[in-house]
Design an enzyme around this catalytic site. Sequence first.
Site, PDB file in Angstrom:
ATOM      1  N   HIS A 180       0.699  -1.259   0.020  1.00  0.00           N
ATOM      2  CA  HIS A 180      -0.068   0.003   0.054  1.00  0.00           C
ATOM      3  C   HIS A 180       0.802   1.366   0.035  1.00  0.00           C
ATOM      4  CE1 HIS A 180      -3.231   2.928   0.843  1.00  0.00           C
ATOM      5  NE2 HIS A 180      -2.647   3.198   1.864  1.00  0.00           N
ATOM      6  N   LYS A 216      -0.426  11.029   1.451  1.00  0.00           N
ATOM      7  CA  LYS A 216       0.632  10.460   0.453  1.00  0.00           C
ATOM      8  C   LYS A 216       0.166  10.822  -1.047  1.00  0.00           C
ATOM      9  CE  LYS A 216      -0.294   6.202   1.768  1.00  0.00           C
ATOM     10  NZ  LYS A 216      -1.121   6.660   3.032  1.00  0.00           N
ATOM     11  N   ASP A 218      -1.869   3.525  -4.550  1.00  0.00           N
ATOM     12  CA  ASP A 218      -2.785   2.597  -3.624  1.00  0.00           C
ATOM     13  C   ASP A 218      -2.339   1.146  -3.501  1.00  0.00           C
ATOM     14  OD1 ASP A 218      -4.917   2.141  -1.753  1.00  0.00           O
ATOM     15  OD2 ASP A 218      -6.015   1.241  -3.434  1.00  0.00           O
ATOM     16  N   ARG A 240      18.849  13.718  15.183  1.00  0.00           N
ATOM     17  CA  ARG A 240      18.971  14.708  14.033  1.00  0.00           C
ATOM     18  C   ARG A 240      20.318  14.323  13.443  1.00  0.00           C
ATOM     19  NH1 ARG A 240      18.015  20.256  16.746  1.00  0.00           N
ATOM     20  NH2 ARG A 240      18.071  20.910  14.243  1.00  0.00           N
TER      21      ARG A 240
END
EC number: 2.7.11.-
Length: 320
Positions: free
Chosen positions: A141, A162, A180, A248
């Site tokens: 997906h 998305k 999808d 980071r």
Amino acid sequence: MPSISVRRLFDDNQYKLQLAWAAGNSGADNRIGVEADKPVLALVGHLNFIHPNQIQVVGLAESEYLNRLESGETGYQFGDLFDISMSLVIVANGLPVSPGLRDYCHKNDIPLLTSKLESPYLMDVLRIYLQRTLAASSVKHGVFLDVFEIGVLITGHSGLGKSELALELISRGHSLIADDAVELFRIGPETLEGRCSPMLRDFLEVRGLGILNIRHIFGETSIRPKKILQLIINLVEADDEYMKQLDRLSIRTETESILNVNVRSVTLPVAVGRNLAVLVEAAVRNYILQLRGKDSTREFLERHQTQLKENEQHNENRPD
């Protein structure tokens, strides 16, 4: 195990391999599939009576032997040597089909095809075709895009944006492959190819806008039929606490295993005010640099360590 019918193999390669039916049309639905103890490349080969291939190819030497077999010189008959479990026989090099072979295939419902191409080339093309068609597959997906010629799969929970991100990237000149349901095929030991199902091809669903035909809106270059998967970008919802805990200066390389193939992955936090399209492009550019042996994080850390050492030496040499 994945398999295809002889009919589909014929339809897909009829013009490229100059295939024509000679006998055994009733066996068109015979299956050609991967066996547990044999790789895909072993499905096709020259005529072999000891270890019969599913697709038996008759070349010059094999045709000469079959003529001797039919004339009775060898003392054997077709039924003594041929394995009726084979799926297909192809007579290559534009050679004539012997009556004995034609009758045998007709009686045993074994498809018999002819081709004007030379047998080595014919087998090479069929092996590549079968390797792609019968490859192990999985469905993921997400949205699969071509970004700077790199196959990028964008994943994440529903509602993170998305499709909107994909639409923004397409508007910036990148291309859509699948939305999808992304079909992934392992076409090599370390290679995954992403494709789109025919039903979903060209379409992108965006909440509030519905289903968009990307090809019609942005043109032919906005769509790609397939691409090698090289990078996964996973979107995660991030709150203030998540951002505080984020490393980071992470130098650890993340990967995700799909069909036993490790694919480089990057996690992007989704938060208000973050331009995800720019971040995705930067992630892809950084990945390309890493492929060339350049790592910005390591370069910064090395520069930092060098500066610390210089400061230590300066302090040691300074008079009290």
